[in-house]
Design a protein around this motif. Sequence first.
Motif, PDB file in Angstrom:
ATOM      1  N   LYS A  26       4.250  45.145   5.451  1.00 40.31           N
ATOM      2  CA  LYS A  26       4.409  44.176   6.528  1.00 40.31           C
ATOM      3  C   LYS A  26       4.151  42.767   6.014  1.00 40.31           C
ATOM      4  N   PRO A  27       4.753  41.762   6.636  1.00 44.71           N
ATOM      5  CA  PRO A  27       4.347  40.393   6.321  1.00 44.71           C
ATOM      6  C   PRO A  27       2.906  40.185   6.748  1.00 44.71           C
ATOM      7  N   LEU A  28       2.203  39.364   5.998  1.00 48.39           N
ATOM      8  CA  LEU A  28       0.803  39.075   6.267  1.00 48.39           C
ATOM      9  C   LEU A  28       0.707  37.777   7.062  1.00 48.39           C
ATOM     10  N   LEU A  29       0.014  37.835   8.180  1.00 51.82           N
ATOM     11  CA  LEU A  29      -0.259  36.647   8.980  1.00 51.82           C
ATOM     12  C   LEU A  29      -1.761  36.413   8.989  1.00 51.82           C
ATOM     13  N   ILE A  30      -2.176  35.312   8.379  1.00 48.46           N
ATOM     14  CA  ILE A  30      -3.578  34.916   8.384  1.00 48.46           C
ATOM     15  C   ILE A  30      -3.769  33.911   9.510  1.00 48.46           C
ATOM     16  N   VAL A  31      -4.735  34.158  10.377  1.00 48.12           N
ATOM     17  CA  VAL A  31      -4.986  33.270  11.510  1.00 48.12           C
ATOM     18  C   VAL A  31      -6.391  32.689  11.389  1.00 48.12           C
ATOM     19  N   GLY A  32      -6.526  31.431  11.788  1.00 45.54           N
ATOM     20  CA  GLY A  32      -7.798  30.746  11.677  1.00 45.54           C
ATOM     21  C   GLY A  32      -8.271  30.199  13.007  1.00 45.54           C
ATOM     22  N   ALA A  33      -9.587  30.104  13.153  1.00 41.01           N
ATOM     23  CA  ALA A  33     -10.203  29.580  14.374  1.00 41.01           C
ATOM     24  C   ALA A  33     -10.841  28.231  14.083  1.00 41.01           C
ATOM     25  N   GLY A  34     -10.936  27.410  15.121  1.00 40.09           N
ATOM     26  CA  GLY A  34     -11.422  26.061  14.959  1.00 40.09           C
ATOM     27  C   GLY A  34     -12.929  25.934  15.074  1.00 40.09           C
ATOM     28  N   TRP A  43      -8.535  35.027  18.817  1.00 36.01           N
ATOM     29  CA  TRP A  43      -7.222  35.612  18.565  1.00 36.01           C
ATOM     30  C   TRP A  43      -7.068  37.042  19.065  1.00 36.01           C
ATOM     31  N   GLY A  44      -8.162  37.680  19.487  1.00 33.64           N
ATOM     32  CA  GLY A  44      -8.091  39.096  19.844  1.00 33.64           C
ATOM     33  C   GLY A  44      -7.055  39.421  20.902  1.00 33.64           C
ATOM     34  N   ALA A  45      -6.913  38.570  21.916  1.00 31.32           N
ATOM     35  CA  ALA A  45      -5.957  38.847  22.996  1.00 31.32           C
ATOM     36  C   ALA A  45      -4.520  38.678  22.547  1.00 31.32           C
ATOM     37  N   ALA A  46      -4.280  37.887  21.493  1.00 28.36           N
ATOM     38  CA  ALA A  46      -2.915  37.633  21.022  1.00 28.36           C
ATOM     39  C   ALA A  46      -2.418  38.689  20.041  1.00 28.36           C
ATOM     40  N   VAL A  47      -3.351  39.356  19.369  1.00 29.10           N
ATOM     41  CA  VAL A  47      -2.962  40.294  18.312  1.00 29.10           C
ATOM     42  C   VAL A  47      -2.000  41.383  18.782  1.00 29.10           C
ATOM     43  N   PRO A  48      -2.190  41.999  19.967  1.00 25.94           N
ATOM     44  CA  PRO A  48      -1.242  43.038  20.386  1.00 25.94           C
ATOM     45  C   PRO A  48       0.202  42.541  20.505  1.00 25.94           C
ATOM     46  N   TYR A  49       0.387  41.242  20.648  1.00 22.75           N
ATOM     47  CA  TYR A  49       1.736  40.676  20.772  1.00 22.75           C
ATOM     48  C   TYR A  49       2.295  40.226  19.421  1.00 22.75           C
ATOM     49  N   LEU A  50       1.523  40.423  18.366  1.00 20.78           N
ATOM     50  CA  LEU A  50       1.976  40.038  17.023  1.00 20.78           C
ATOM     51  C   LEU A  50       2.390  41.278  16.240  1.00 20.78           C
ATOM     52  N   GLU A  51       3.131  42.139  16.897  1.00 21.99           N
ATOM     53  CA  GLU A  51       3.577  43.367  16.260  1.00 21.99           C
ATOM     54  C   GLU A  51       4.470  43.040  15.065  1.00 21.99           C
ATOM     55  N   GLY A  52       4.398  43.887  14.064  1.00 14.62           N
ATOM     56  CA  GLY A  52       5.202  43.670  12.865  1.00 14.62           C
ATOM     57  C   GLY A  52       4.485  42.899  11.788  1.00 14.62           C
ATOM     58  N   PHE A  53       3.293  42.384  12.084  1.00 16.09           N
ATOM     59  CA  PHE A  53       2.497  41.663  11.093  1.00 16.09           C
ATOM     60  C   PHE A  53       1.192  42.409  10.823  1.00 16.09           C
ATOM     61  N   TYR A  98       2.126  34.207   6.002  1.00 21.65           N
ATOM     62  CA  TYR A  98       2.167  33.103   6.961  1.00 21.65           C
ATOM     63  C   TYR A  98       0.734  32.748   7.358  1.00 21.65           C
ATOM     64  N   TYR A  99       0.586  31.537   7.873  1.00 21.40           N
ATOM     65  CA  TYR A  99      -0.732  31.096   8.324  1.00 21.40           C
ATOM     66  C   TYR A  99      -0.586  30.351   9.641  1.00 21.40           C
ATOM     67  N   ALA A 100      -1.499  30.619  10.574  1.00 20.07           N
ATOM     68  CA  ALA A 100      -1.545  29.903  11.847  1.00 20.07           C
ATOM     69  C   ALA A 100      -2.998  29.594  12.164  1.00 20.07           C
ATOM     70  N   GLY A 101      -3.304  28.318  12.387  1.00 18.28           N
ATOM     71  CA  GLY A 101      -4.683  27.937  12.664  1.00 18.28           C
ATOM     72  C   GLY A 101      -4.782  27.040  13.876  1.00 18.28           C
TER      73      GLY A 101
END
Length: 271
Positions: A26-34, A43-53, A98-101
Amino acid sequence: MECHVSIPKITATLLGAGNPLPATAKPLLIVGAGLGTGVRALWGAAVPYLEGFEVVGVDLPGHGASPAATEAFSVAELASGVRDIAAQLCDGADRKVYYAGVSLAGGVALQLALDQGTGHEGVFSAVAAICSSAQFGEPQGWLDRAETVRVQGTPTQVVGSAQRWFAPGFMEAYPDRAAALLHSLQDADRFSYAFACRALADFDVRDRLGAIEAPLLAIAGELDPICPPAVAETIGSGVRNGRSAVVPGAAHQAPLEAPEETAALLRGFFA
């Protein structure tokens, strides 16, 4: 004179592996918090909608799972720490990363994009800066906050953050989500928080946006009082391969306030 580089220790946490394929497929998505937030709470609530990563979260020093910082660090040094984690997770495998912060971690996204082409070619296929900016307010304000928190602790920031972070009505509608994020602020190491404030005081890449060639998505919360939509529009239009988008009804913590909408924007852009 030799330049001292301090790459802070940050911890990666597996948040979700998407569909049943092996993670390395799978593609790797690294997510960061402020600043003041934990990546799992944000990010916990968003993870189920990031299927495929394969979704991996990174916490700032002294936040969430990351150990406390023992010396000052810059946003550029945070970006180096994120790159190191990406390299460890890929371990030579040929996979897209990918990265999203969010907020300060969105500044890390800008820094990662700037670093592409300066000895770090191809590390990240694209990045997203969420509820973020190329420069965060006046430096003195951050230095003053750093001193307050260093002396009195992070609980001094809870009331003000609750007012700035969430759109009107969110705390009443989702009390558990809001409480978890505010608890991560209260639990953050005060010295690490102060170091992060100093990093924000020094961060300003407004005049360097035109040098970014990596695909970049700037996402704003419609009701964000800290980094309003105009800021995301400026970033998106200032980057060669940039775009901007707005999450309706969200303020400064879009992945928590509007997880499905934020994830959809990320999936569409990274695809």
